[in-house]
Design a protein around this motif. Structure first.
Motif, PDB file in Angstrom:
ATOM      1  N   TRP A   1      38.789  48.905  37.717  1.00 44.64           N
ATOM      2  CA  TRP A   1      38.505  49.611  36.333  1.00 44.64           C
ATOM      3  C   TRP A   1      37.449  50.919  37.516  1.00 44.64           C
ATOM      4  CZ3 TRP A   1      40.785  51.973  32.239  1.00 44.64           C
ATOM      5  CH2 TRP A   1      41.260  50.957  31.779  1.00 44.64           C
ATOM      6  N   PHE A   2      36.684  50.186  38.372  1.00 44.99           N
ATOM      7  CA  PHE A   2      35.355  51.119  39.126  1.00 44.99           C
ATOM      8  C   PHE A   2      36.097  51.328  40.164  1.00 44.99           C
ATOM      9  CE2 PHE A   2      33.248  47.914  35.619  1.00 44.99           C
ATOM     10  CZ  PHE A   2      33.485  48.547  34.763  1.00 44.99           C
ATOM     11  N   GLY A   3      37.231  50.626  40.971  1.00 44.90           N
ATOM     12  CA  GLY A   3      37.252  51.220  41.743  1.00 44.90           C
ATOM     13  C   GLY A   3      38.426  51.989  42.091  1.00 44.90           C
ATOM     14  N   LEU A   4      39.366  51.638  41.642  1.00 45.26           N
ATOM     15  CA  LEU A   4      40.912  52.137  41.616  1.00 45.26           C
ATOM     16  C   LEU A   4      41.608  53.502  40.178  1.00 45.26           C
ATOM     17  CD1 LEU A   4      43.015  49.241  42.811  1.00 45.26           C
ATOM     18  CD2 LEU A   4      42.377  51.324  43.748  1.00 45.26           C
TER      19      LEU A   4
ATOM     20  N   SER B   1      37.745  41.082  39.309  1.00 40.25           N
ATOM     21  CA  SER B   1      39.387  42.204  39.542  1.00 40.25           C
ATOM     22  C   SER B   1      38.997  43.435  38.277  1.00 40.25           C
ATOM     23  CB  SER B   1      40.112  41.360  38.956  1.00 40.25           C
ATOM     24  OG  SER B   1      41.108  40.431  39.965  1.00 40.25           O
ATOM     25  N   ILE B   2      38.294  42.993  36.922  1.00 39.28           N
ATOM     26  CA  ILE B   2      38.280  44.469  35.873  1.00 39.28           C
ATOM     27  C   ILE B   2      37.780  45.015  36.698  1.00 39.28           C
ATOM     28  CG2 ILE B   2      36.834  44.872  34.217  1.00 39.28           C
ATOM     29  CD1 ILE B   2      37.837  41.540  33.309  1.00 39.28           C
TER      30      ILE B   2
ATOM     31  N   LEU C   1      29.838  41.539  38.183  1.00 40.52           N
ATOM     32  CA  LEU C   1      29.683  43.320  38.024  1.00 40.52           C
ATOM     33  C   LEU C   1      28.699  43.729  38.821  1.00 40.52           C
ATOM     34  CD1 LEU C   1      30.556  44.106  34.448  1.00 40.52           C
ATOM     35  CD2 LEU C   1      32.087  44.521  36.365  1.00 40.52           C
ATOM     36  N   ALA C   2      27.419  43.440  38.866  1.00 48.60           N
ATOM     37  CA  ALA C   2      26.549  44.106  39.834  1.00 48.60           C
ATOM     38  C   ALA C   2      26.598  43.682  41.400  1.00 48.60           C
ATOM     39  CB  ALA C   2      25.367  43.580  39.287  1.00 48.60           C
ATOM     40  N   HIS C   3      27.314  42.790  41.671  1.00 50.61           N
ATOM     41  CA  HIS C   3      28.402  43.202  43.417  1.00 50.61           C
ATOM     42  C   HIS C   3      29.479  43.500  43.671  1.00 50.61           C
ATOM     43  CE1 HIS C   3      25.138  39.930  42.587  1.00 50.61           C
ATOM     44  NE2 HIS C   3      24.669  40.016  43.145  1.00 50.61           N
ATOM     45  N   ASN C   4      30.107  44.399  42.187  1.00 51.48           N
ATOM     46  CA  ASN C   4      31.399  44.231  42.956  1.00 51.48           C
ATOM     47  C   ASN C   4      31.258  45.884  43.864  1.00 51.48           C
ATOM     48  OD1 ASN C   4      30.984  46.952  41.130  1.00 51.48           O
ATOM     49  ND2 ASN C   4      32.184  46.016  39.928  1.00 51.48           N
ATOM     50  N   GLY C   5      29.840  46.643  43.999  1.00 54.69           N
ATOM     51  CA  GLY C   5      29.655  47.881  44.950  1.00 54.69           C
ATOM     52  C   GLY C   5      29.512  49.149  43.668  1.00 54.69           C
ATOM     53  N   CYS C   6      29.841  49.161  42.965  1.00 57.58           N
ATOM     54  CA  CYS C   6      30.042  49.892  42.014  1.00 57.58           C
ATOM     55  C   CYS C   6      28.626  50.252  41.228  1.00 57.58           C
ATOM     56  CB  CYS C   6      31.319  49.788  40.988  1.00 57.58           C
ATOM     57  SG  CYS C   6      30.760  51.935  39.945  1.00 57.58           S
TER      58      CYS C   6
END
Length: 141
Positions: A133-136, A128-129, A23-28
């Motif tokens: 949840w943090f992109g769309l 994907s989560i 999650l830390a690397h998801n850009g959010c």
């Protein structure tokens, strides 16, 4: 940009660390709080005891099989509480049992994702989560 507060409830330290890393690397921009049992999860959500000064989470990732208070009970308490019920809850569990999936949705889960048994698929599931949840999706703040 506002930092998303995430509560990760999982009693498996390896799963917690890996989920946190992915999650830390998801850009959010996010701040991930982790607790290892259902009693701690409720205390965190209600900002009790050592969690009195914590930020309320915008999103919860919840395992079902937890010590002290299982994830089903935690989910039921979250969705029965007028203050907490607006927080989206993603179930992230090894259980693929249809009764667990059905019961989770009956209790108000916003999604149910089965934890894959191998590293590649686990990373893909958490990614994907995060993307959804943090992109769309739009989270209540």
């Amino acid at each position: 940009m506002r930092v998303t507060e995430i509560l990760l409830v999982d009693d498996n330290p390896a799963d917690t660390d890996l989920t946190r890393d992915v999650l830390a690397h998801n850009g959010c921009p996010s701040h991930i709080h982790a607790v290892a049992d259902g009693v701690e999860a409720i205390a965190f959500l209600r900002r009790e005891g050592k969690y009195a000064n914590s930020h309320p989470p915008d999103f919860v990732i919840l395992d079902l099989n937890l010590p002290k208070k299982d994830g089903r009970s935690v989910l039921a308490e979250i969705k029965a509480d007028p203050v907490l019920r607006k927080i989206p809850v993603a179930i992230f569990s090894t259980s693929e049992a249809p009764p667990d999936i059905v019961r989770s949705y009956e209790l108000g889960a916003n999604c149910y994702v089965t934890k894959p048994g191998n590293l590649h698929d686990f990373i893909s599931a958490v990614t994907s989560i995060g993307e959804f949840w943090f992109g769309l999706a739009r989270l209540p703040h």
